[in-house]
Write a protein that holds these residues in place. Structure first.
Motif, PDB file in Angstrom:
ATOM      1  N   ARG A  14       0.951  -1.409  -0.078  1.00 32.42           N
ATOM      2  CA  ARG A  14       0.069  -0.086   0.092  1.00 32.42           C
ATOM      3  C   ARG A  14       0.825   1.406  -0.124  1.00 32.42           C
ATOM      4  N   ASP A  15       1.983   1.389  -0.564  1.00 32.00           N
ATOM      5  CA  ASP A  15       3.066   2.224  -0.481  1.00 32.00           C
ATOM      6  C   ASP A  15       2.337   3.761  -1.273  1.00 32.00           C
ATOM      7  N   GLY A  16       2.313   4.690  -0.327  1.00 31.77           N
ATOM      8  CA  GLY A  16       1.964   6.031  -0.906  1.00 31.77           C
ATOM      9  C   GLY A  16       0.310   6.062  -0.608  1.00 31.77           C
ATOM     10  N   GLU A  17      -0.547   5.007   0.010  1.00 27.66           N
ATOM     11  CA  GLU A  17      -1.984   5.094   0.143  1.00 27.66           C
ATOM     12  C   GLU A  17      -2.112   5.641   1.686  1.00 27.66           C
ATOM     13  N   ALA A  18      -3.293   6.339   1.556  1.00 25.62           N
ATOM     14  CA  ALA A  18      -3.665   6.815   3.180  1.00 25.62           C
ATOM     15  C   ALA A  18      -4.556   5.713   3.579  1.00 25.62           C
ATOM     16  N   VAL A  19      -4.198   5.187   4.863  1.00 27.78           N
ATOM     17  CA  VAL A  19      -4.828   4.077   5.445  1.00 27.78           C
ATOM     18  C   VAL A  19      -5.193   4.284   7.055  1.00 27.78           C
ATOM     19  N   ARG A  20      -5.827   3.321   7.630  1.00 30.82           N
ATOM     20  CA  ARG A  20      -6.361   3.574   8.924  1.00 30.82           C
ATOM     21  C   ARG A  20      -5.827   2.050   9.516  1.00 30.82           C
ATOM     22  N   ILE A  21      -5.025   2.231  10.676  1.00 30.44           N
ATOM     23  CA  ILE A  21      -4.439   0.860  11.288  1.00 30.44           C
ATOM     24  C   ILE A  21      -5.060   1.091  12.565  1.00 30.44           C
ATOM     25  N   GLN A  47       5.153   0.224  12.306  1.00 26.32           N
ATOM     26  CA  GLN A  47       6.076   1.307  12.785  1.00 26.32           C
ATOM     27  C   GLN A  47       5.352   2.342  12.345  1.00 26.32           C
ATOM     28  N   VAL A  48       4.961   3.277  13.333  1.00 27.47           N
ATOM     29  CA  VAL A  48       4.374   4.638  13.039  1.00 27.47           C
ATOM     30  C   VAL A  48       5.672   5.655  13.319  1.00 27.47           C
ATOM     31  N   THR A  49       5.971   6.461  12.490  1.00 28.61           N
ATOM     32  CA  THR A  49       6.921   7.494  12.491  1.00 28.61           C
ATOM     33  C   THR A  49       6.462   8.828  12.589  1.00 28.61           C
ATOM     34  N   LEU A  50       6.841   9.435  13.540  1.00 30.95           N
ATOM     35  CA  LEU A  50       6.480  10.899  13.973  1.00 30.95           C
ATOM     36  C   LEU A  50       7.746  11.793  13.624  1.00 30.95           C
ATOM     37  N   LYS A  51       7.702  12.717  12.885  1.00 33.51           N
ATOM     38  CA  LYS A  51       8.885  13.627  12.538  1.00 33.51           C
ATOM     39  C   LYS A  51       8.614  15.071  12.928  1.00 33.51           C
ATOM     40  N   LYS A  52       9.431  15.719  13.990  1.00 33.00           N
ATOM     41  CA  LYS A  52       9.303  17.030  14.137  1.00 33.00           C
ATOM     42  C   LYS A  52       9.279  17.903  12.897  1.00 33.00           C
ATOM     43  N   GLY A  53       8.545  18.742  12.787  1.00 36.73           N
ATOM     44  CA  GLY A  53       8.426  19.627  11.422  1.00 36.73           C
ATOM     45  C   GLY A  53       7.549  19.195  10.522  1.00 36.73           C
ATOM     46  N   THR A  54       7.155  18.032  10.440  1.00 39.15           N
ATOM     47  CA  THR A  54       6.210  17.473   9.467  1.00 39.15           C
ATOM     48  C   THR A  54       5.192  16.950  10.091  1.00 39.15           C
ATOM     49  N   THR A  55       5.076  16.163  11.440  1.00 44.64           N
ATOM     50  CA  THR A  55       4.160  15.699  11.895  1.00 44.64           C
ATOM     51  C   THR A  55       3.398  16.543  12.981  1.00 44.64           C
ATOM     52  N   VAL A  71      -5.148   0.453  23.352  1.00 42.92           N
ATOM     53  CA  VAL A  71      -5.776   0.394  22.212  1.00 42.92           C
ATOM     54  C   VAL A  71      -5.770   1.578  21.263  1.00 42.92           C
ATOM     55  N   VAL A  72      -5.189   1.675  20.357  1.00 46.52           N
ATOM     56  CA  VAL A  72      -5.158   3.176  19.501  1.00 46.52           C
ATOM     57  C   VAL A  72      -5.448   2.850  18.019  1.00 46.52           C
ATOM     58  N   GLU A  73      -5.877   3.909  17.493  1.00 45.35           N
ATOM     59  CA  GLU A  73      -6.301   3.873  16.037  1.00 45.35           C
ATOM     60  C   GLU A  73      -5.380   5.113  15.372  1.00 45.35           C
ATOM     61  N   VAL A  74      -4.836   4.609  14.093  1.00 41.64           N
ATOM     62  CA  VAL A  74      -3.865   5.560  13.660  1.00 41.64           C
ATOM     63  C   VAL A  74      -4.302   5.795  12.115  1.00 41.64           C
ATOM     64  N   GLU A  75      -4.460   7.003  11.537  1.00 43.18           N
ATOM     65  CA  GLU A  75      -4.690   7.250  10.148  1.00 43.18           C
ATOM     66  C   GLU A  75      -3.363   7.849   9.680  1.00 43.18           C
ATOM     67  N   GLY A  76      -2.980   7.462   8.604  1.00 44.99           N
ATOM     68  CA  GLY A  76      -1.689   8.032   8.003  1.00 44.99           C
ATOM     69  C   GLY A  76      -1.490   7.610   6.666  1.00 44.99           C
ATOM     70  N   THR A  77      -0.054   7.923   6.286  1.00 47.09           N
ATOM     71  CA  THR A  77       0.079   7.534   4.773  1.00 47.09           C
ATOM     72  C   THR A  77       1.315   6.435   4.691  1.00 47.09           C
ATOM     73  N   LEU A  91       3.331   7.276   8.271  1.00 47.08           N
ATOM     74  CA  LEU A  91       3.501   8.811   8.801  1.00 47.08           C
ATOM     75  C   LEU A  91       2.154   9.186   9.320  1.00 47.08           C
ATOM     76  N   PRO A  92       1.706   9.473  10.278  1.00 48.12           N
ATOM     77  CA  PRO A  92       0.280   9.676  10.923  1.00 48.12           C
ATOM     78  C   PRO A  92      -0.022  11.247  10.615  1.00 48.12           C
ATOM     79  N   PHE A  93      -1.396  11.287  10.481  1.00 47.38           N
ATOM     80  CA  PHE A  93      -1.903  12.651  10.593  1.00 47.38           C
ATOM     81  C   PHE A  93      -3.043  12.645  11.491  1.00 47.38           C
TER      82      PHE A  93
END
Length: 436
Positions: A14-21, A47-55, A71-77, A91-93
């Motif tokens: 799913r590279d490049g897709e926006a998904v929910r895990i 692995q959910v990666t958070l980067k200062k300046g972009t996240t 239990v957590v839900e994460v949406e990201g790319t 990469l979470p949003f």
């Protein structure tokens, strides 16, 4: 419309897709300008990666404040990453806590520190979250599916027999009594009598996978009080070898089918499966006694003796599976439905299936002649009047027949190389444990 939920194992495609895990928060680590959250679902860890300046900064705060195993839900790319465990990261949003875990955890899920089995079983839900423990039950599920396929391919009909009985099949010492509307009843220790009755009903080939209950005060690594048995029965057999041949074929197909299914899952347990040697060696009971230096002892083998037999078979015949055949009548005296050989009544048509010194199954040809069955029942110290429904099947025409009972829990223990049979049951029961 919410984003589609994807499993961890699906993200590589799913590279490049926006998904929910969604899953359990296994770990959160902050390293300078980057942070990592590991979110585990039933298929693996993302692995959910958070980067200062972009996240979004609030996402760091949300994840940092969550206890492990929440239990957590994460949406990201989805993004490919050579540094992550699965070659992909998210990469979470958006991050949404669904259920916050209490602190501290009574049992670690990913910690390197091991816990004793009783502690693990006391907190079984947490223990079952461990991927290595989950793998055992993936093996178990694949094994049951493969066994059913093997039976159906051989023309067997799956049946369900009662688990509340008026009379046990193997005597009263190992029965659990229950109150049945003011009358005493018992939990089934075996479907033996019912599957024989169904042969008399013309079903010819039947099998059942179901729980049975044994009130044995055994505190060993291979006994539990609630267990799962696989029982098979075949009509119109005249020789115990016919029964052994069918059982051998089923076991070989099921074990190989399970191995292939686990390999397709990427389970490391598939690598533990043995190289099967066919035909399984047939070791007469008398020969095994001679190996042990106890000819004519007139008793069943002890646990240590079974291990010694299995070691010798594997050492000399290079076979993990083997049959012990021609059990003496004196050993099977209480097994009143066991057929005694016409040419030598001191021996039965009964056998055990062993695996590296562990008894996996027991069975043989049954006594189908009404008058001899009555003699056997009396010889076992039982009253034929206690078995009216069972005996009626023999009074009105019963084909020659035979079958076996195979312990699913022991086979899982053997294939997964578990030190204790309790590890192969989701919520095991023994004489000290009724919770959880």
């Amino acid at each position: 419309m919410p984003l589609p939920r994807r499993l961890s194992r699906e993200l590589a495609e799913r590279d490049g897709e926006a998904v929910r895990i969604a899953g359990h928060l296994e770990e959160y680590r902050a390293l300078g300008g980057v942070a990592f959250a590991l979110v585990r679902d039933g298929s693996g860890t993302t692995q959910v990666t958070l980067k200062k300046g972009t996240t979004e900064p609030a996402l760091f705060t949300t994840l940092e404040g969550l206890a492990r195993e929440s239990v957590v839900e994460v949406e990201g790319t989805v993004q490919r990453s050579a540094k992550s465990r699965r070659g992909v990261e998210l990469l979470p949003f958006r991050v949404t806590p669904l259920s916050v875990a209490e602190v501290p955890l009574p049992l670690g899920v990913v910690d390197k520190v091991s816990a004793d089995l009783n502690t693990r079983l006391d907190h079984r839900v947490l223990d079952l979250r461990k991927p290595a423990v989950r793998a055992i039950f993936e093996l178990r599920a694949e094994l049951l599916a493969a066994l059913r396929t093997a039976f159906v391919q051989r023309g067997f009909l799956e049946i369900e027999t009662p688990k509340l009985l008026r009379q046990g099949a193997e005597g009263g010492a190992t029965l659990f009594a229950v109150d049945y509307f003011g009358t005493k009843a018992y939990l089934a220790q075996s479907p033996q009598l019912y599957k024989q009755m169904l042969i008399g009903a013309g079903f010819e080939r039947v099998f059942e996978i179901a729980p049975v209950f044994r009130a044995e005060p055994s505190d060993t690594v291979r006994h539990v009080t609630e267990l799962t048995m696989l029982d098979g029965e075949i009509g119109y057999v005249t020789d115990p070898e016919e029964i052994r041949a069918v059982l051998e074929g089923i076991v070989v197909d099921a074990v190989e089918g399970t191995r292939k299914a686990l390999a397709a899952r990427g389970s490391p347990l598939s690598e533990r499966f043995p190289t099967i040697v066919q035909p399984f060696p047939r070791i007469p009971f008398d020969q095994a006694e001679s190996w042990l230096g106890r000819p004519g002892a007139g008793r069943d083998f002890s646990t240590e003796e079974e291990k010694a037999i299995g070691e010798r078979v594997e050492r000399e015949l290079h076979a993990p599976f083997y049959f012990l055949t021609d059990y003496p009548t004196v050993v099977k005296q209480s097994t009143f439905y066991a057929w005694r050989r016409d040419d030598d009544p001191s021996k039965t048509g009964y056998f055990d299936l062993g695996y590296r010194g562990l008894e996996i199954a027991s069975g043989g040809r049954r006594e189908h002649r009404y008058d001899r069955l009555l003699e056997n029942i009396r010889g076992a110290g039982l009253d034929p009047a206690s078995f009216p429904g069972y005996l009626e099947a023999f009074r009105f025409g019963m084909p020659p027949h035979g079958g076996w009972g195979l312990g699913i829990d022991r086979l899982v223990q053997a294939l997964a190389e578990l030190p204790n049979i309790r590890e192969g049951r989701l919520f095991p029961r023994d004489r000290y444990r009724l919770e959880p």
